[in-house]
Write an enzyme that holds these catalytic residues in place. Sequence first.
Site, PDB file in Angstrom:
ATOM      1  N   GLY A 110       0.786  -1.036  -0.161  1.00  0.00           N
ATOM      2  CA  GLY A 110      -0.169   0.097  -0.003  1.00  0.00           C
ATOM      3  C   GLY A 110       0.892   1.227   0.043  1.00  0.00           C
ATOM      4  N   GLU A 113       1.508   1.873  -3.399  1.00  0.00           N
ATOM      5  CA  GLU A 113       0.279   2.303  -4.191  1.00  0.00           C
ATOM      6  C   GLU A 113       0.031   3.871  -3.816  1.00  0.00           C
ATOM      7  OE1 GLU A 113      -1.565  -1.187  -2.595  1.00  0.00           O
ATOM      8  OE2 GLU A 113      -1.996  -2.041  -4.563  1.00  0.00           O
TER       9      GLU A 113
HETATM   10  N1  DAK Z   1       2.268  -3.463   8.785  1.00  0.00           N
HETATM   11  C1  DAK Z   1       2.472  -3.568  10.361  1.00  0.00           C
HETATM   12  N2  DAK Z   1       3.653  -3.660  10.801  1.00  0.00           N
HETATM   13  C2  DAK Z   1       4.758  -3.427  10.025  1.00  0.00           C
HETATM   14  C3  DAK Z   1       4.555  -3.539   8.541  1.00  0.00           C
HETATM   15  C4  DAK Z   1       3.367  -3.528   8.132  1.00  0.00           C
HETATM   16  N3  DAK Z   1       3.319  -3.793   6.725  1.00  0.00           N
HETATM   17  N4  DAK Z   1       5.942  -3.351   8.106  1.00  0.00           N
HETATM   18  C5  DAK Z   1       6.739  -3.168   9.115  1.00  0.00           C
HETATM   19  N5  DAK Z   1       5.928  -3.234  10.382  1.00  0.00           N
HETATM   20  C6  DAK Z   1       6.418  -3.229  11.821  1.00  0.00           C
HETATM   21  C7  DAK Z   1       7.317  -4.448  12.093  1.00  0.00           C
HETATM   22  O1  DAK Z   1       6.350  -5.485  12.461  1.00  0.00           O
HETATM   23  C8  DAK Z   1       8.216  -4.138  13.322  1.00  0.00           C
HETATM   24  O2  DAK Z   1       7.335  -3.970  14.383  1.00  0.00           O
HETATM   25  P1  DAK Z   1       7.730  -4.800  15.609  1.00  0.00           P
HETATM   26  O3  DAK Z   1       8.126  -5.950  15.634  1.00  0.00           O
HETATM   27  O4  DAK Z   1       9.014  -3.693  16.008  1.00  0.00           O
HETATM   28  O5  DAK Z   1       6.778  -4.387  16.634  1.00  0.00           O
HETATM   29  C9  DAK Z   1       8.663  -2.478  12.474  1.00  0.00           C
HETATM   30  O6  DAK Z   1       7.557  -2.186  11.656  1.00  0.00           O
HETATM   31  C10 DAK Z   1       9.880  -2.774  12.189  1.00  0.00           C
HETATM   32  O7  DAK Z   1       9.810  -3.551  11.065  1.00  0.00           O
HETATM   33  P2  DAK Z   1      11.058  -4.734  11.126  1.00  0.00           P
HETATM   34  O8  DAK Z   1      11.523  -5.162  12.042  1.00  0.00           O
HETATM   35  O9  DAK Z   1      10.381  -5.945  10.072  1.00  0.00           O
HETATM   36  O10 DAK Z   1      12.072  -4.013  10.073  1.00  0.00           O
HETATM   37  P3  DAK Z   1      13.182  -4.698   8.835  1.00  0.00           P
HETATM   38  O11 DAK Z   1      14.127  -3.636   8.648  1.00  0.00           O
HETATM   39  O12 DAK Z   1      13.717  -5.946   9.563  1.00  0.00           O
HETATM   40  O13 DAK Z   1      12.434  -4.995   7.622  1.00  0.00           O
HETATM   41  C11 DAK Z   1      10.542  -4.811   5.872  1.00  0.00           C
HETATM   42  C12 DAK Z   1      11.578  -4.020   7.009  1.00  0.00           C
HETATM   43  C13 DAK Z   1       9.691  -3.526   5.304  1.00  0.00           C
HETATM   44  C14 DAK Z   1      11.421  -5.398   4.904  1.00  0.00           C
HETATM   45  C15 DAK Z   1       9.518  -5.603   6.961  1.00  0.00           C
HETATM   46  O14 DAK Z   1       8.949  -4.801   7.805  1.00  0.00           O
HETATM   47  C16 DAK Z   1       8.481  -6.137   6.100  1.00  0.00           C
HETATM   48  O15 DAK Z   1       8.474  -6.932   5.101  1.00  0.00           O
HETATM   49  N6  DAK Z   1       7.258  -5.459   6.193  1.00  0.00           N
HETATM   50  C17 DAK Z   1       5.995  -5.780   5.434  1.00  0.00           C
HETATM   51  C18 DAK Z   1       5.992  -5.471   4.010  1.00  0.00           C
HETATM   52  C19 DAK Z   1       4.665  -5.883   3.269  1.00  0.00           C
HETATM   53  O16 DAK Z   1       4.440  -7.109   3.335  1.00  0.00           O
HETATM   54  N7  DAK Z   1       4.083  -4.814   2.946  1.00  0.00           N
HETATM   55  C20 DAK Z   1       2.734  -5.056   2.146  1.00  0.00           C
HETATM   56  C21 DAK Z   1       1.744  -5.109   3.326  1.00  0.00           C
HETATM   57  S1  DAK Z   1       0.205  -5.697   2.617  1.00  0.00           S
HETATM   58  C22 DAK Z   1      -6.652  -2.026   0.524  1.00  0.00           C
HETATM   59  C23 DAK Z   1      -5.557  -1.333   0.085  1.00  0.00           C
HETATM   60  C24 DAK Z   1      -4.245  -1.624   0.135  1.00  0.00           C
HETATM   61  C25 DAK Z   1      -3.916  -2.588   0.762  1.00  0.00           C
HETATM   62  C26 DAK Z   1      -4.783  -3.592   1.304  1.00  0.00           C
HETATM   63  C27 DAK Z   1      -5.882  -3.090   1.309  1.00  0.00           C
HETATM   64  N8  DAK Z   1      -7.831  -1.546   0.568  1.00  0.00           N
HETATM   65  C28 DAK Z   1      -8.123  -0.563  -0.348  1.00  0.00           C
HETATM   66  C29 DAK Z   1      -8.790  -2.566   1.107  1.00  0.00           C
HETATM   67  C30 DAK Z   1      -2.333  -2.931   0.735  1.00  0.00           C
HETATM   68  C31 DAK Z   1      -2.046  -4.235   1.470  1.00  0.00           C
HETATM   69  C32 DAK Z   1      -0.441  -4.131   1.925  1.00  0.00           C
HETATM   70  O17 DAK Z   1       0.298  -3.112   1.978  1.00  0.00           O
END
Ligand code: DAK
Length: 259
Positions: A110, A113
Site C-alpha cells: 500500500g 500504491e
Molecule cells: N504492517 C504492520 N507492521 C509493520 C509493517 C506492516 N506492513 N511493516 C513493518 N512493520 C513493523 C514490524 O512489525 C516491526 O514492528 P515490531 O516488531 O518492532 O513491533 C517494525 O515495523 C519494524 O519492522 P522490521 O523489524 O520488520 O524491520 P526490518 O528492517 O527488519 O524489515 C521490512 C523491514 C519493510 C522489509 C519488513 O518490515 C516487511 O517486510 N514489512 C512488511 C512489508 C509488506 O509485506 N507490505 C505489504 C503489506 S500488505 C486495501 C488497500 C491496500 C492494501 C490493502 C487493502 N484496500 C483498499 C482494501 C495494501 C496491502 C499491503 O500493503
Amino acid sequence: MEFEFILVEKEVAPYVALIRLNRPKELNALNLGLMLELKAAFAALDEDDTVRAIVLTGNDRAFAAGADIKQMAGKGAIDMLKIDQFSTWDAIRKTKKPIVAAVSGFALGGGCELVMHCDMIIASDTAKFGQPEINIGVMPGAGGTQRLTKAVGKALAMEMVLTGKFISAEEAAAAGLINRVVPEALYLEEAIKLAADIATRSPIAVQLAKESVLKAFDSHLQEGLYFERKNFYMLFATEDQKEGMNAFVEKRKAEFKGK
Ligand code: DAK
C-alpha cells in the site's frame, strides 16, 4: 491541523504544504486511522487557497511499508468490504492540486500504491519500491496491478507482483516509475523545490492540466483529446491566462492569482 498519525505543515515554501506520515516505529504502516487522516488532510488542503501544491513524505527509513498487516490479519472478506477503504483511496486520488511524493527507504505494498497515487515522485537513493503482498498470501489491492503496470510495463510489473521483489530507486527511475533519484540528504528538499516551482504557475491552469494528464490513464485517445481541448478553452476564461500571456508580451514575470 492536529492529527495522531500524520503531521501537516503549511508554507514549507510559498504556497506549498507538507504531509508527513508519522508512525516511525511501524515503518509508517498504513492503518485505518492514518488513511482517514490522510483523506481529511488532502481534502482540507485541496480547499485551502493558501496551498497550491502538496508534498507527501515519510521519513528516511520508510515512506510506508504497506497497509498495517497486524490490523488486517484477522479480518474476513466481509469485514474488508464493510470497512470500504477504497473510498478513502479514491478520495486521495481525487485531490485537485498536484502532489509530489518524497520517498526514502521502504515504499511497499500500500505504500508503493500510495506513492503511485501522487503525481510526481522524487526518491532518495536508499528508496526501495515493491508490491510484496504475494508473500503474505494476498495481492495488491489499491491499484498496484494497474498503476504499476502502466508505469513500468507488463514484464517488470508481473515480476514484482508475482515474486514480491523490491526494486531500487535507480531501477525505478530507469523503468519510468519515478521522476528522479537524489542523495538521501536531498530528497525532501528536491520534492519541495519541485512543488514550489509548480506553485508559481496559475493554480487553475495547473488543476486542469493535472486533470487532463490523468485522463490519459482511463480513456481512449479521442476522448482524452476532447477532454483536454475543453479544459484548454476553459482557461481562456481566467484572469491568469490574460496575465500570463500579457506578461510574456511585456517581458515581465507573471503574477498568478488563481482567478
Ligand atoms: N504492517 C504492520 N507492521 C509493520 C509493517 C506492516 N506492513 N511493516 C513493518 N512493520 C513493523 C514490524 O512489525 C516491526 O514492528 P515490531 O516488531 O518492532 O513491533 C517494525 O515495523 C519494524 O519492522 P522490521 O523489524 O520488520 O524491520 P526490518 O528492517 O527488519 O524489515 C521490512 C523491514 C519493510 C522489509 C519488513 O518490515 C516487511 O517486510 N514489512 C512488511 C512489508 C509488506 O509485506 N507490505 C505489504 C503489506 S500488505 C486495501 C488497500 C491496500 C492494501 C490493502 C487493502 N484496500 C483498499 C482494501 C495494501 C496491502 C499491503 O500493503
